[in-house]
Design an enzyme around this catalytic site. Structure first.
Site, short mmCIF file in Angstrom:
data_model
loop_
_atom_site.label_atom_id
_atom_site.label_comp_id
_atom_site.label_asym_id
_atom_site.label_seq_id
_atom_site.Cartn_x
_atom_site.Cartn_y
_atom_site.Cartn_z
N ASP A 172 0.86 -1.19 0.00
CA ASP A 172 0.00 0.00 0.00
C ASP A 172 0.89 1.23 0.00
O ASP A 172 2.12 1.12 -0.05
CB ASP A 172 -0.97 -0.02 1.19
CG ASP A 172 -2.30 0.64 0.82
OD1 ASP A 172 -2.27 1.82 0.43
OD2 ASP A 172 -3.35 -0.02 0.91
N HIS B 126 -3.01 3.20 -4.58
CA HIS B 126 -2.36 2.72 -3.35
C HIS B 126 -0.93 2.25 -3.61
O HIS B 126 -0.46 1.29 -3.00
CB HIS B 126 -3.18 1.56 -2.74
CG HIS B 126 -4.48 2.01 -2.14
ND1 HIS B 126 -4.59 2.39 -0.82
CD2 HIS B 126 -5.70 2.15 -2.68
CE1 HIS B 126 -5.85 2.73 -0.58
NE2 HIS B 126 -6.56 2.60 -1.70
N GLU C 26 -10.13 2.64 -4.98
CA GLU C 26 -9.77 4.01 -4.59
C GLU C 26 -8.65 4.61 -5.45
O GLU C 26 -7.56 4.90 -4.95
CB GLU C 26 -9.35 4.00 -3.11
CG GLU C 26 -10.48 3.53 -2.21
CD GLU C 26 -10.14 3.60 -0.73
OE1 GLU C 26 -11.04 3.89 0.05
OE2 GLU C 26 -8.97 3.35 -0.37
#
Ligand code: ACM
Length: 768
Positions: free
Chosen positions: A205, A293, A353
């Site tokens: 991440d 990410h 995301e």
């Protein structure tokens, strides 16, 4: 290894045996269910018991070696030596046999008589699940190296069992905070105990790259280490009130004069872990999250993004660039090594995301989108995911992505992991599109959301299959998993606290076909003992008999109800945290002075439950109002708008108004985000101290007269807060304000008078 049991006097051994038989008889006589979790599909108790002694042998058909090893480990732990194996057909035996008639994956049958224990399964995974049932039939002390008994007793019974869902998962984010291999092994063992079968590791991440990639050593040399971030600072602040929030010193190093946090797994460590999990019939599903990410990787390889770097945007970081061939080369090399480590059928690409702004501004992307006929950057993301899926498929693997992969179009073969509670139709459209779906909605399956008194019931009673799906469509929902994101989970103890006992409720939810929460609650205390024997830092059940904010007129009596009898309550009045040496609260406490009492429960083994800081304030009884109003119910104003908190409704005109008989949200309130204001009077039947418990998702506030009794405002997952007020008999102005941000709401108001248990408020209390 412990050998003290050898020195135990015979009389004491006999006593242990007598005690065990008595305990079994008591169990058979009472209606308490045998404490198995998840509860089997069918269980028939019989008379008698099988006694395992060091002379008992295991007689196993070929192919069941990991199950034999698991059985042997169980008693070896306590006795220092494993059970013998045999091929002889006589003697007291535990027989492991193949039964081709058991065709359900992971299904098994157990028959225990005084003479023999028979375990039957059609495949090795089913046999291993059977052994875990045997493990749970043994007393919790079997889990301890210091267990003393020479013999273990298994009650006579027959069990026939198979799981309801194929995917029964647990996820751990090892990127935001890092977790040692030994913790992962413990987690796998505990998952095995509860028949969970998928461990999803979120390996990379923005905050850290945790897996060795031999072709790109900088990913870990640089990307595995960071200075403390704002979440670390928040953990350090919370540490003052909760030692579990301390950042694990194992993962802090000094480098070039700087304090760095991090770590990574070598490929060999992960291969060994895969084998450890495979021996327990658990697949490890690796996730390397991209294209978003990816800040840790982009900092090591800036050319991966369209801009030559990665910064934080409004919410998310700059992603890698899907418009350069070199990005695909990188991604494919990384996943080739990942597939070499992890034999799992499923590989997780993440794809959640993504801040696509840098793509929209890139000339390279404009060119590619024109060439490929992509209308927008959502389709560009879909182009990236589909290309990666084709690559996975060329290697014989299946792609999993978070539910955002639906957005720009999706192939029917991708697996969708549903998480965005506020997009309730995502799993419905995925299943209708023919995609397999794994359910992990934030509510109730994000275990990083703090647990409370309602979480177990919420998980247990949650419907895995969305209601809109037909029975045929429901087949595409292959199971569920709980996720633990670790921005604010800096230690193994904190992870244990968040996983347990919620993991048990999930395990039963996804395995058992007949669900009965009352029975689950009855079986749970035996598991607290087992978890404690295993060294799990689980969350103790909630205490009750008080509110968060308490009041008294002359004096208050703190009379705490213990959820399980063997807990010891300890308290302080000087602001310090209760510890094992703090004063025991053994009887109701009379409070005459305002102040804060901190109280916590302790197990006999010393594990501490949540610390409750109970504020006590002195107040006078609130006078009732003189009004002739007597219409039943409350006036309710409905605002069809998105609010961050209840204050947002102030001075707005409602979209509509209606009357409700109680604090309920009528079916006509169906805007995705909304606010409600309930106003009227509460008719208090008797003068006294009243507690109100407001459970809501999202925010809510309760005001009676001129006092705000409960403030549970803001956007949050279901959370209960409580407060008290001293009320005289009669009518008191009443206002409850509630907002729902999106993704499903919860609203419940209960009350109690004095130290009575909380109950629903009768409709007759409300007037307007
Ligand atoms: C997620 O929680 N971003 C999958």
């Amino acid at each position: 290894m412990n050998s003290t049991h050898c020195k135990k006097p015979l009389a004491s051994l006999l006593m242990t045996g007598v005690w065990m038989l008595l305990a079994l008889q008591t169990q058979a006589q009472s209606s308490a269910p045998i404490p198995l979790i998840p509860y089997p599909t069918s269980l028939t108790a019989a008379q008698g018991a099988f006694v395992i002694t060091p002379a008992t042998a295991i007689n196993a058909a070929p192919g069941f070696e990991p199950s034999v090893a698991a059985l042997q480990r169980l008693v070896k732990q306590a006795w220092g030596k494993p059970l013998k194996t045999t091929t002889a057909s006589s003697g007291k035996q535990i027989v492991l046999q193949k039964d081709a008639a058991i065709t359900t994956p992971e299904g098994y049958r157990i028959t225990i008589t005084e003479k023999e224990v028979q375990l039957a399964a059609g495949e090795p995974a089913g046999m291993f699940r059977a052994v875990q049932t045997i493990r749970q039939l043994l007393p919790p002390t079997v889990e301890k190296k210091t267990a003393r008994a020479q013999t273990w007793t298994l009650p006579a019974l027959t069990i026939s069992d198979a799981p309801g869902y194929a995917w029964r998962g647990i996820h751990l984010d090892v990127a935001r905070h890092f977790f040692s291999i030994s913790y992962l092994e413990k987690l796998i063992d505990r998952m095995a105990l509860y028949k969970l079968n998928k461990l999803h590791l979120h390996l990379t991440d923005d905050q850290g790259w945790r897996v060795e990639i031999k072709k790109y050593p900088a990913l870990t040399a640089k990307g595995a280490w960071r200075t403390f971030d704002k979440n670390d600072s928040a953990c350090m602040r919370e540490q003052k009130d909760n030692p579990d929030m301390a950042i694990d010193p194992k993962h802090i190093v000094q480098r070039n004069g700087k304090t760095m946090y991090g770590g990574f797994y070598t490929q060999q460590q992960l291969k060994d872990l895969v084998r450890y999990a495979a021996d327990r019939y658990i697949d490890i599903i690796p996730e390397v999250d991209m294209p978003g990410h990816m800040m840790a990787a982009i900092h090591a390889f800036p050319d991966l993004s369209c801009t030559g770097g990665s910064q934080w945007g409004e919410l998310f970081s700059t992603p890698i660039c899907p418009c350069k061939e070199s990005t695909f080369e990188f991604a494919q090399h990384v996943f080739t090594e990942i597939m070499d480590i992890f034999p799992s059928e499923y590989i997780h690409l993440g794809a959640d995301e993504v801040d696509r702004k840098s793509w929209a501004e890139s000339a390279l992307c404009k060119e590619l989108m024109e060439k490929e006929g992509l209308k927008n950057t959502a389709e560009l993301q879909s182009y990236f995911v589909k290309r990666m899926e084709r690559f996975f498929q060329s290697k014989g693997r299946k792609l999993i992505g978070w539910d955002e992969i639906l957005e720009g179009g999706i192939s029917a073969t991708a697996y969708v992991m549903y998480w965005r509670s506020w997009v309730p139709d995502a799993p419905v459209s995925a299943a209708r599109n023919g995609n397999r779906v794994i359910m992990s909605p934030g509510n109730p399956l994000y275990f990083d959301y703090p647990p409370d008194a309602h979480s177990l019931a919420n998980i247990y009673n949650w419907k895995v299959v969305p209601e809109k799906l037909t029975a045929a469509e429901a087949k595409y929902i292959i199971g569920a998993q709980a996720n633990l994101w670790t921005e604010r989970v800096p230690s193994e103890n904190r992870a244990d606290y968040l996983y347990f006992p919620r993991m048990l409720a999930l395990a039963e939810r996804v395995w058992s076909r007949q669900l009965d929460f009352a029975s689950f609650q009855q079986r749970l205390p035996a598991h607290y003992n087992r978890l404690e024997a295993l060294g799990v830092h689980y969350r103790l059940p909630d205490l009750s008999g008080f509110a968060g904010q308490n009041v008294f007129v002359d004096q208050a009596i703190l009379d705490i109800k213990k959820p399980i009898p063997n807990l010891v309550l300890r308290y302080t009045t000087d602001g310090s945290l209760p510890v094992q040496r703090s004063t025991v609260l053994s009887k109701p406490l009379v409070i005459k002075q305002p102040g804060t009492i901190k109280v916590a429960a302790f197990t006999p083994g010393g594990l501490r439950g949540d610390i409750y800081a109970l504020e006590y304030k002195k107040e006078n009884y609130q006078q009732p109002v003189a009004t002739l109003l007597s219409r039943p119910g409350l006036q309710c104003k409905y605002f069809k708008k998105y609010f961050l908190n209840t204050g947002g409704m102030k001075s707005l005109e409602p979209d509509s108004q209606f009357v409700t008989q109680n604090i309920v949200v009528p079916a006509t309130v169906n805007a995705p985000s909304f606010g409600l204001q309930y106003n009227g009077y509460i008719d208090i039947p008797e003068t006294g101290i009243y507690s109100f418990y407001l459970l809501c998702d999202d925010g809510g506030t309760l005001t009676i007269g001129d006092k705000e009794v409960v403030n549970n405002d803001g956007q949050h997952a279901p959370l209960e807060k409580s407060g008290q007020i001293a009320l005289m008999k009669g009518l008191h102005p009443f206002a409850l304000h509630f907002i729902e941000g999106g993704g499903g709401f919860t609203l419940q108001l209960r009350y109690s008078k004095g130290s009575a248990p909380a109950t629903n408020i009768p409709d007759s209390f409300f007037k307007h």
